[in-house]
Write a protein that holds these residues in place. Structure first.
Motif, PDB file in Angstrom:
ATOM      1  N   SER A   1      17.864  26.274  22.518  1.00  0.00           N
ATOM      2  CA  SER A   1      18.759  25.522  21.629  1.00  0.00           C
ATOM      3  C   SER A   1      17.935  24.581  20.770  1.00  0.00           C
ATOM      4  O   SER A   1      17.030  23.902  21.261  1.00  0.00           O
ATOM      5  CB  SER A   1      19.765  24.708  22.438  1.00  0.00           C
TER       6      SER A   1
ATOM      7  N   ASN B   1      21.182  19.252  19.761  1.00  0.00           N
ATOM      8  CA  ASN B   1      21.975  18.748  20.879  1.00  0.00           C
ATOM      9  C   ASN B   1      23.408  19.264  20.822  1.00  0.00           C
ATOM     10  O   ASN B   1      24.029  19.496  21.865  1.00  0.00           O
ATOM     11  CB  ASN B   1      21.962  17.218  20.894  1.00  0.00           C
ATOM     12  N   ALA B   2      23.939  19.462  19.629  1.00  0.00           N
ATOM     13  CA  ALA B   2      25.306  19.960  19.488  1.00  0.00           C
ATOM     14  C   ALA B   2      25.415  21.387  20.029  1.00  0.00           C
ATOM     15  O   ALA B   2      26.371  21.722  20.738  1.00  0.00           O
ATOM     16  CB  ALA B   2      25.727  19.910  18.023  1.00  0.00           C
TER      17      ALA B   2
ATOM     18  N   ARG C   1      25.171  21.276  23.810  1.00  0.00           N
ATOM     19  CA  ARG C   1      26.421  20.764  24.411  1.00  0.00           C
ATOM     20  C   ARG C   1      27.439  21.885  24.556  1.00  0.00           C
ATOM     21  O   ARG C   1      28.082  22.025  25.601  1.00  0.00           O
ATOM     22  CB  ARG C   1      26.973  19.633  23.548  1.00  0.00           C
TER      23      ARG C   1
ATOM     24  N   VAL D   1      26.336  24.264  27.371  1.00  0.00           N
ATOM     25  CA  VAL D   1      26.506  23.670  28.702  1.00  0.00           C
ATOM     26  C   VAL D   1      27.980  23.644  29.086  1.00  0.00           C
ATOM     27  O   VAL D   1      28.338  23.966  30.227  1.00  0.00           O
ATOM     28  CB  VAL D   1      25.885  22.258  28.751  1.00  0.00           C
ATOM     29  N   LEU D   2      28.850  23.286  28.162  1.00  0.00           N
ATOM     30  CA  LEU D   2      30.281  23.266  28.461  1.00  0.00           C
ATOM     31  C   LEU D   2      30.797  24.666  28.804  1.00  0.00           C
ATOM     32  O   LEU D   2      31.618  24.821  29.715  1.00  0.00           O
ATOM     33  CB  LEU D   2      31.070  22.679  27.294  1.00  0.00           C
TER      34      LEU D   2
ATOM     35  N   TYR E   1      29.609  25.444  32.281  1.00  0.00           N
ATOM     36  CA  TYR E   1      30.402  24.651  33.225  1.00  0.00           C
ATOM     37  C   TYR E   1      31.764  25.301  33.462  1.00  0.00           C
ATOM     38  O   TYR E   1      32.220  25.436  34.602  1.00  0.00           O
ATOM     39  CB  TYR E   1      30.563  23.233  32.676  1.00  0.00           C
TER      40      TYR E   1
ATOM     41  N   ARG F   1      23.472  14.507  33.120  1.00  0.00           N
ATOM     42  CA  ARG F   1      24.244  14.200  31.916  1.00  0.00           C
ATOM     43  C   ARG F   1      23.467  13.379  30.897  1.00  0.00           C
ATOM     44  O   ARG F   1      23.598  13.576  29.689  1.00  0.00           O
ATOM     45  CB  ARG F   1      25.517  13.454  32.305  1.00  0.00           C
TER      46      ARG F   1
ATOM     47  N   ASP G   1      17.772  13.091  27.825  1.00  0.00           N
ATOM     48  CA  ASP G   1      17.692  12.989  26.364  1.00  0.00           C
ATOM     49  C   ASP G   1      16.802  14.044  25.711  1.00  0.00           C
ATOM     50  O   ASP G   1      17.033  14.440  24.576  1.00  0.00           O
ATOM     51  CB  ASP G   1      17.164  11.605  25.965  1.00  0.00           C
TER      52      ASP G   1
ATOM     53  N   LYS H   1      16.500  19.699  28.584  1.00  0.00           N
ATOM     54  CA  LYS H   1      17.869  20.233  28.643  1.00  0.00           C
ATOM     55  C   LYS H   1      17.857  21.761  28.629  1.00  0.00           C
ATOM     56  O   LYS H   1      18.631  22.397  29.334  1.00  0.00           O
ATOM     57  CB  LYS H   1      18.694  19.721  27.453  1.00  0.00           C
TER      58      LYS H   1
ATOM     59  N   TYR I   1      19.325  24.053  31.560  1.00  0.00           N
ATOM     60  CA  TYR I   1      20.360  25.044  31.258  1.00  0.00           C
ATOM     61  C   TYR I   1      19.964  26.422  31.783  1.00  0.00           C
ATOM     62  O   TYR I   1      20.784  27.115  32.399  1.00  0.00           O
ATOM     63  CB  TYR I   1      20.621  25.107  29.746  1.00  0.00           C
TER      64      TYR I   1
END
Length: 122
Positions: free
Chosen positions: A14, A17-18, A21, A24-25, A28, A63, A66, A71, A75
């Motif tokens: 990735s 960050n968008a 996110r 990751v969602l 999840y 969470r 940074d 990240k 992931y």
């Protein structure tokens, strides 16, 4: 029978960050959707609601990371863990390790010889 590549995801780095996110969602949500099958497949003696709670705790632990590179690694590890769980490549004891309290590893002074031996600390 499961197909080993059924839940495989291509390794993709990735760049924002968008984007991370969103990925990751989605992961999840996949964990939550499969929580009941985890309980059934591994014959866990915990309810699906507790599995969902544990999944949430594991995601919440990271969470506030940074660094985008970190990240991405987290992931990919979570994605590999998901694939191993769904494809039934783990044993029940491996899954139940997630439900052990963390403080159980700190009580080496009060543990019996057998408990220390089983933990590998004697």
């Amino acid at each position: 029978m499961t197909i080993a590549t059924a839940f495989a995801a291509p390794t993709k780095f990735s760049t924002s960050n968008a984007e991370m996110r969103i990925r990751v969602l989605n992961l999840y949500r996949r964990y939550l959707r499969h929580s009941r099958s985890f309980v059934n497949n591994y014959d866990l003696d915990v309810p699906a609601s507790q599995v969902k709670t544990k999944v949430r705790q594991e995601f919440e632990r990271h969470r506030f990371v940074d660094d985008l590179a970190v990240k991405n690694v987290l992931y990919m590890k979570a994605q590999m863990e998901f694939q191993e769980l769904v494809n039934f490549w783990k044993q029940t004891c491996h899954v139940m390790k997630y439900f052990e309290p963390y403080q159980s590893y700190d009580n080496t002074a009060t543990d019996s010889f057998v408990q220390k031996f089983l933990k590998g600390t004697s």
